[in-house]
Design a protein around this motif. Structure first.
Motif, PDB file in Angstrom:
ATOM      1  N   ASP A 101       2.864  -8.075  11.651  1.00  6.86           N
ATOM      2  CA  ASP A 101       1.803  -7.123  11.994  1.00  6.86           C
ATOM      3  C   ASP A 101       2.048  -5.720  11.439  1.00  6.86           C
ATOM      4  N   ASP A 102       3.233  -5.522  10.842  1.00  2.00           N
ATOM      5  CA  ASP A 102       3.582  -4.189  10.341  1.00  2.00           C
ATOM      6  C   ASP A 102       3.018  -4.008   8.925  1.00  2.00           C
ATOM      7  N   THR A 103       2.026  -3.173   8.785  1.00  2.00           N
ATOM      8  CA  THR A 103       1.374  -2.952   7.481  1.00  2.00           C
ATOM      9  C   THR A 103       1.965  -1.751   6.745  1.00  2.00           C
ATOM     10  N   THR A 104       3.018  -1.153   7.307  1.00  3.90           N
ATOM     11  CA  THR A 104       3.558   0.085   6.721  1.00  3.90           C
ATOM     12  C   THR A 104       4.838  -0.138   5.907  1.00  3.90           C
ATOM     13  N   LEU A 105       5.409  -1.349   5.962  1.00  6.54           N
ATOM     14  CA  LEU A 105       6.727  -1.565   5.353  1.00  6.54           C
ATOM     15  C   LEU A 105       6.743  -1.257   3.862  1.00  6.54           C
ATOM     16  N   VAL A 106       5.748  -1.749   3.134  1.00 10.74           N
ATOM     17  CA  VAL A 106       5.743  -1.562   1.680  1.00 10.74           C
ATOM     18  C   VAL A 106       5.514  -0.098   1.316  1.00 10.74           C
ATOM     19  N   SER A 107       4.618   0.555   2.014  1.00 10.97           N
ATOM     20  CA  SER A 107       4.365   1.971   1.714  1.00 10.97           C
ATOM     21  C   SER A 107       5.593   2.818   2.037  1.00 10.97           C
ATOM     22  N   LYS A 108       6.332   2.458   3.092  1.00 10.75           N
ATOM     23  CA  LYS A 108       7.574   3.173   3.416  1.00 10.75           C
ATOM     24  C   LYS A 108       8.608   2.974   2.306  1.00 10.75           C
ATOM     25  N   PHE A 109       8.651   1.762   1.769  1.00  7.17           N
ATOM     26  CA  PHE A 109       9.590   1.493   0.686  1.00  7.17           C
ATOM     27  C   PHE A 109       9.199   2.268  -0.577  1.00  7.17           C
ATOM     28  N   GLU A 110       7.898   2.344  -0.852  1.00  2.85           N
ATOM     29  CA  GLU A 110       7.429   3.136  -2.000  1.00  2.85           C
ATOM     30  C   GLU A 110       7.876   4.596  -1.861  1.00  2.85           C
ATOM     31  N   LYS A 111       7.729   5.144  -0.657  1.00  4.17           N
ATOM     32  CA  LYS A 111       8.136   6.535  -0.426  1.00  4.17           C
ATOM     33  C   LYS A 111       9.643   6.676  -0.583  1.00  4.17           C
ATOM     34  N   TYR A 112      10.381   5.682  -0.076  1.00  7.14           N
ATOM     35  CA  TYR A 112      11.845   5.707  -0.201  1.00  7.14           C
ATOM     36  C   TYR A 112      12.250   5.755  -1.675  1.00  7.14           C
ATOM     37  N   MET A 113      11.607   4.934  -2.505  1.00  9.61           N
ATOM     38  CA  MET A 113      11.911   4.917  -3.930  1.00  9.61           C
ATOM     39  C   MET A 113      11.533   6.247  -4.582  1.00  9.61           C
ATOM     40  N   SER A 114      10.403   6.789  -4.183  1.00 11.74           N
ATOM     41  CA  SER A 114       9.967   8.073  -4.735  1.00 11.74           C
ATOM     42  C   SER A 114      10.965   9.177  -4.397  1.00 11.74           C
ATOM     43  N   ASP A 115      11.471   9.146  -3.169  1.00  9.32           N
ATOM     44  CA  ASP A 115      12.452  10.150  -2.740  1.00  9.32           C
ATOM     45  C   ASP A 115      13.763  10.039  -3.500  1.00  9.32           C
ATOM     46  N   THR A 116      14.071   8.830  -4.007  1.00 16.20           N
ATOM     47  CA  THR A 116      15.311   8.645  -4.772  1.00 16.20           C
ATOM     48  C   THR A 116      15.098   8.820  -6.269  1.00 16.20           C
ATOM     49  N   GLY A 117      13.871   9.162  -6.676  1.00 18.04           N
ATOM     50  CA  GLY A 117      13.633   9.502  -8.070  1.00 18.04           C
ATOM     51  C   GLY A 117      12.880   8.474  -8.884  1.00 18.04           C
ATOM     52  N   PHE A 118      12.445   7.363  -8.251  1.00 21.32           N
ATOM     53  CA  PHE A 118      11.687   6.344  -8.966  1.00 21.32           C
ATOM     54  C   PHE A 118      10.304   6.208  -8.335  1.00 21.32           C
ATOM     55  N   ASP A 119       9.281   6.505  -9.109  1.00 21.67           N
ATOM     56  CA  ASP A 119       7.912   6.326  -8.637  1.00 21.67           C
ATOM     57  C   ASP A 119       7.460   4.920  -9.020  1.00 21.67           C
ATOM     58  N   VAL A 120       7.331   4.053  -8.030  1.00 19.23           N
ATOM     59  CA  VAL A 120       6.995   2.655  -8.266  1.00 19.23           C
ATOM     60  C   VAL A 120       5.679   2.324  -7.578  1.00 19.23           C
ATOM     61  N   ASP A 121       4.756   1.767  -8.338  1.00 17.56           N
ATOM     62  CA  ASP A 121       3.470   1.355  -7.788  1.00 17.56           C
ATOM     63  C   ASP A 121       3.553  -0.116  -7.389  1.00 17.56           C
ATOM     64  N   LEU A 122       3.498  -0.389  -6.096  1.00 15.02           N
ATOM     65  CA  LEU A 122       3.646  -1.753  -5.592  1.00 15.02           C
ATOM     66  C   LEU A 122       2.320  -2.335  -5.086  1.00 15.02           C
ATOM     67  N   SER A 123       1.240  -1.656  -5.385  1.00 14.91           N
ATOM     68  CA  SER A 123      -0.046  -2.052  -4.808  1.00 14.91           C
ATOM     69  C   SER A 123      -0.480  -3.456  -5.216  1.00 14.91           C
ATOM     70  N   ASN A 124      -0.069  -3.926  -6.392  1.00 17.55           N
ATOM     71  CA  ASN A 124      -0.464  -5.265  -6.845  1.00 17.55           C
ATOM     72  C   ASN A 124       0.486  -6.366  -6.375  1.00 17.55           C
ATOM     73  N   ASN A 125       1.576  -5.972  -5.730  1.00 19.76           N
ATOM     74  CA  ASN A 125       2.604  -6.961  -5.360  1.00 19.76           C
ATOM     75  C   ASN A 125       3.089  -6.772  -3.917  1.00 19.76           C
ATOM     76  N   LYS A 126       2.181  -6.372  -3.055  1.00 20.27           N
ATOM     77  CA  LYS A 126       2.581  -6.017  -1.692  1.00 20.27           C
ATOM     78  C   LYS A 126       3.206  -7.177  -0.931  1.00 20.27           C
ATOM     79  N   GLU A 127       2.577  -8.343  -0.976  1.00 20.43           N
ATOM     80  CA  GLU A 127       3.103  -9.481  -0.220  1.00 20.43           C
ATOM     81  C   GLU A 127       4.455  -9.934  -0.767  1.00 20.43           C
ATOM     82  N   TYR A 128       4.598  -9.873  -2.082  1.00 22.24           N
ATOM     83  CA  TYR A 128       5.855 -10.245  -2.725  1.00 22.24           C
ATOM     84  C   TYR A 128       6.984  -9.322  -2.271  1.00 22.24           C
ATOM     85  N   VAL A 129       6.747  -8.035  -2.294  1.00 22.82           N
ATOM     86  CA  VAL A 129       7.766  -7.069  -1.891  1.00 22.82           C
ATOM     87  C   VAL A 129       8.058  -7.181  -0.404  1.00 22.82           C
TER      88      VAL A 129
END
Length: 522
Positions: free
Chosen positions: A460-488
């Motif tokens: 039921d948690d719909t925020t996990l992937v977006s939190k991971f995207e932010k985590y990656m951005s904070d570490t210097g990698f901007d990654v777009d995961l919008s097309n692979n959300k279920e996979y990630v």
């Protein structure tokens, strides 16, 4: 993907290729190298001249290392020099154990953070928990110093039976604790898990072929047989190889008496053939072997033996393509050289070594770029095969040499085409760090949950992937995961299961949505 991410596949593949290069097939005789001819004497004299006569002080050890590396680079991509600082840890990994306190950890904000104590290991017995920070080992400060890895390991390792007094900060109770840990021999598992997927199907994941791999595999398979399995899946994905003999031992448990497993040919043309014995414990059930582009060396020996003897089905994508045998030879200073001494061939007679040009190791390691560009990670028909390298299995099926094992059942990458970097990001360890930090915010929230209860929360948690995207951005990698959300999300949820409940639970979660497992079960 954004600008930084487009280089991610190449970067990650380069790292993986290097891991494969140093994790290849090994035989370890106890040899010492000594200068015997004029060329070697000339090299020694040159170093002496520099030591004694050169105008500036020069570290002669570094000159020797550069010289050795330069020589080996002219041979083949898998003949390599290993300096003493790396050789000792490599030896431990391949031996399968070390003496220490038994924790999985990483450096979080310059502090040793315990991801998890190993089950039944010294740290767990002493009461250390996931999330603990190790501040001191005896009187040595471990935080805020950017200690190199070897220095840090040396503080936690030691002689068996020796003790180390650890000062621990436990974040969830905001307490500082003193814990005395008695060091023990700790196993480094090469078989991650042996479990059942359903009542008749067993699954064994092998991450490398170390000294203890056969014993671990045999125990796992024996336990699965007692549970009544009739089908066995062996997962060799991301397995860069190791000891040839351990791959042979495992193949022997699956093949019938006198089936050819592998043969090698050396410089003099001498051929050494290895056959299965009559002592296999799983010679009749169905066998599937999972491989991908990072399955190399000993992994390819096992897969090739199964395929060429028509013993089972190979599932996945074309393997790495390493058909060279290395032998390790030691120097007196603790360094070593791994030198290619033979080529190996699968039972049908094919070499699976992919082409290389001497002295062009960089190009060889970036062969993955070609796989991206050709589209073979998504379509089996895009795999380039040479009709001149056509061989036949025991039952007459056509197989090909010259560049890895081509699977019988092809399974493409699960990510969208053009976003391969996402797939390889999942195998870099960054997911583990992300999950640790998520748990670290409030471990009490998860303390009393069962696996099933957690999975319901995660679904039921719909925020996990977006939190991971932010985590990656904070570490210097901007990654777009919008097309692979279920996979990630699959990887994130499985990693939560690992850190909360253990390795077996990780695979129970992960394999439910694994594309290769689905291809087998359907």
């Amino acid at each position: 993907m954004k600008s930084k991410e487009k280089y991610l596949p190449i970067l990650l593949f380069s790292c993986i290729a290097f891991g494969i290069m140093i994790g290849g097939m090994l035989n370890f005789p106890n040899r010492k190298l000594s200068p015997k001819n004029a060329s070697q004497a000339k090299l020694n004299r040159l170093i002496n001249f520099i030591d004694n006569e050169y105008v500036d002080d020069v570290n002669s050890d570094s000159i020797v290392d550069l010289t050795v590396n330069s020589i080996l680079e002219k041979l083949d991509p898998h003949s390599i020099y290993i300096p003493p600082s790396i050789q000792s840890s490599e030896a431990e990994i391949m031996k399968g154990d070390f003496v220490g306190i038994g924790i999985n950890f990483y450096m979080h904000n310059d502090t040793v953070a315990v991801v998890s104590p190993l089950p039944n290991g010294p740290a767990e017995k002493a009461g250390i928990k996931a999330g603990d920070r190790i501040l001191y080992a005896d009187k040595t400060k471990l935080f805020g110093r950017n200690l190199p890895s070897d220095s840090l390991y040396n503080k936690l390792k030691g002689n068996e039976g020796s003790s180390v007094a650890l000062t621990i900060f436990r974040k969830n109770s905001n307490k500082k604790l003193k814990v005395n840990v008695i060091r023990e021999t700790v196993a480094i598992k090469s078989v991650d898990v042996a479990t059942t997927i359903n009542p008749t199907t067993g699954y064994i994941k092998i991450n490398r072929f170390a000294e203890t791999t056969y014993e671990e595999f045999y125990k796992g398979l024996s336990d699965l047989k007692k549970k009544g399995i009739t089908t066995l899946i062996i997962d060799l994905r991301n397995n860069g190889g190791g000891y040839l003999e351990r791959a042979v031992d495992i193949a022997d448990e699956l093949l019938k008496d006198d089936d050819l497993i592998v043969f090698t040919k050396n410089k003099k043309g001498n051929i050494d053939k290895t056959f299965a014995t009559e002592n296999g414990i799983f010679e009749t059930g169905k066998v599937y072997v999972l491989i991908d582009e990072n399955s190399a060396s000993a992994s390819e020996i096992l897969a090739g033996a199964i395929q060429d003897n028509d013993r089972g089905t190979i599932v996945g994508r074309r393997s790495f393509g390493k058909g060279l045998v290395q032998r390790e030879m030691d120097f007196d200073d603790g360094s070593a050289v791994r030198l290619t001494t033979a080529r190996y061939y699968t039972p049908s007679g094919r070499s699976i070594q992919k082409p290389y040009t001497k002295g062009e190791g960089e190009k060889y390691n970036h062969e993955f770029d070609t796989r991206f560009e050709s589209g073979e990670l998504y379509e089996k028909d895009k795999i380039k095969i040479a009709d001149s390298l056509k061989f036949k299995t025991k039952k007459g099926r056509i197989v090909y040499g010259g560049g890895g094992i081509v699977p019988d059942i092809f399974v493409p990458l699960e990510v969208k085409k053009g976003e391969e970097g996402v797939a390889y990001l999942m195998n870099t360890g960054v997911i583990g760090h992300f999950v640790f930090e998520q748990l670290d915010k409030d471990r009490k929230k998860y303390a009393n949950l069962s696996l099933d209860q957690y999975l319901k929360v995660a679904k039921d948690d719909t925020t996990l992937v977006s939190k991971f995207e932010k985590y990656m951005s904070d570490t210097g990698f901007d990654v777009d995961l919008s097309n692979n959300k279920e996979y990630v999300k699959k990887y994130i949820v499985a990693e939560f299961a690992r850190q909360l409940f253990g390795e077996t639970q990780y695979y129970q979660v992960f394999l439910k949505d694994d594309a290769m497992i689905k291809a087998i079960l359907k």
